[in-house]
Motif scaffolding. Sequence first.
Motif, PDB file in Angstrom:
ATOM      1  N   VAL A 165       2.698   4.677   3.548  1.00  0.00           N
ATOM      2  CA  VAL A 165       3.997   4.683   4.229  1.00  0.00           C
ATOM      3  C   VAL A 165       4.589   6.093   4.224  1.00  0.00           C
TER       4      VAL A 165
ATOM      5  N   ALA B   7       6.036   0.066  -0.132  1.00  0.00           N
ATOM      6  CA  ALA B   7       6.468   0.603   1.158  1.00  0.00           C
ATOM      7  C   ALA B   7       7.880   1.177   1.070  1.00  0.00           C
TER       8      ALA B   7
ATOM      9  N   ALA C 188       2.412  -2.074   6.291  1.00  0.00           N
ATOM     10  CA  ALA C 188       2.087  -2.291   4.876  1.00  0.00           C
ATOM     11  C   ALA C 188       2.047  -3.777   4.544  1.00  0.00           C
TER      12      ALA C 188
END
Length: 404
Positions: free
Chosen positions: A32, A337, A373
């Motif tokens: 991320v 994330a 994610a």
Amino acid sequence: MRSLDALGLWLGALRGHGSRSAMLLLAIGIGVLAVILLTGLGEGARSYVLSEFALLGRNTLIILPGRNETSGGMPPITGMAPRDLTVQDAQAIGRLPHVWRVAPLQVGQAQVSVDNRSREALIVGSTREFFAIRQLEVAHGQPLPALDPGQADAVCVIGTRLRRELFGARPALGEWLRAGDRRFRVIGILAERGESLGMDFAELLIIPVASAQALFDREGLLRVFVEVRGPAFLAISRQQILATLKARHEGKEDVTLISQDSMLVAFNDILATLTLAVSGIAAISLLVAGILIMNVTWISVSQRTAEIGLLKAIGATAGQVRLLFLGEALLLALVGALGGLLLGEGALWLGREALHVGFYAPWWARLSGLALALFCALLFAWLPASRAAAMAPVVALRPAGGAR
């Protein structure tokens, strides 16, 4: 199974395998972070380019010596050419009907000194129109006088940092400085502007173009700025300029004419490539994280068969068992994330503070990073979770190596 019970089981499993959970969090966070950081850098570069060319103006054309035969690529900046652009070429362009301003440009480096203070400086030779085309303001004094481009004069306008380094605290207006082997009187000091299109105006010394030609012993111009009377006249002015220069250069079209739009197209191609690279890096990072999630979930299922058997023995359904392992993977993906998102935003904030460039991740990058994610966690954890859900209670509760 109640939601609170499921949450308790998820958190308990994550706490019981701290190092494994930390490894997964790190993998997802890096993926991320790649999305946020690289898309933010790309958007920052795009906004910087747009702001730089907005200062140039949509009515401005730039003429460079040398012909660029490619289409859609980055136009030449230095313009190596068999024939130079001259002041006479600029004067001929200035006589065209739709041309408003013309500023020939000569650039070079020279030693600039005042008394015992000396430093290397970028010297720009141009005309008074250069200040209007490049939207330069003079904080003190006046810009270059309205001279014929072929007329030299021993006057100059200097940037604020150059003024401080050469004159210190004493006034600079009306004083003399030496550039190379020539002397110039300071008639103006530029307002603070910073860098633009590769020029740091705070360290600039601007003199008449004829004086720069004599100083550098060079007749050819680096480029010519042309401002037309409006966007509607860009196309016809382009044709007229090319025809005029072709006639003056023995029938050869040996110049490159670029505008703000053509530069933006070239940079958009570069930024599009950057976006593809960002997508590839992010996809690879999150793919690696997803494979890691699948492997860890397989191990978790094999280590927790007794727990699975017990849950099924007391009435847990296959869906609830599957949810137990999917929930752990999704919870890890969500926390990782969010951590990657915060780290990415922090890195972009540091970039904004340090470089004063608008590094901002677009909203779609933030949402897609989180969604990707979670999707990878769900996709790669599904097969091990389904295996756990399919276990029969008797088989799951049987001790390893027990009697058949």
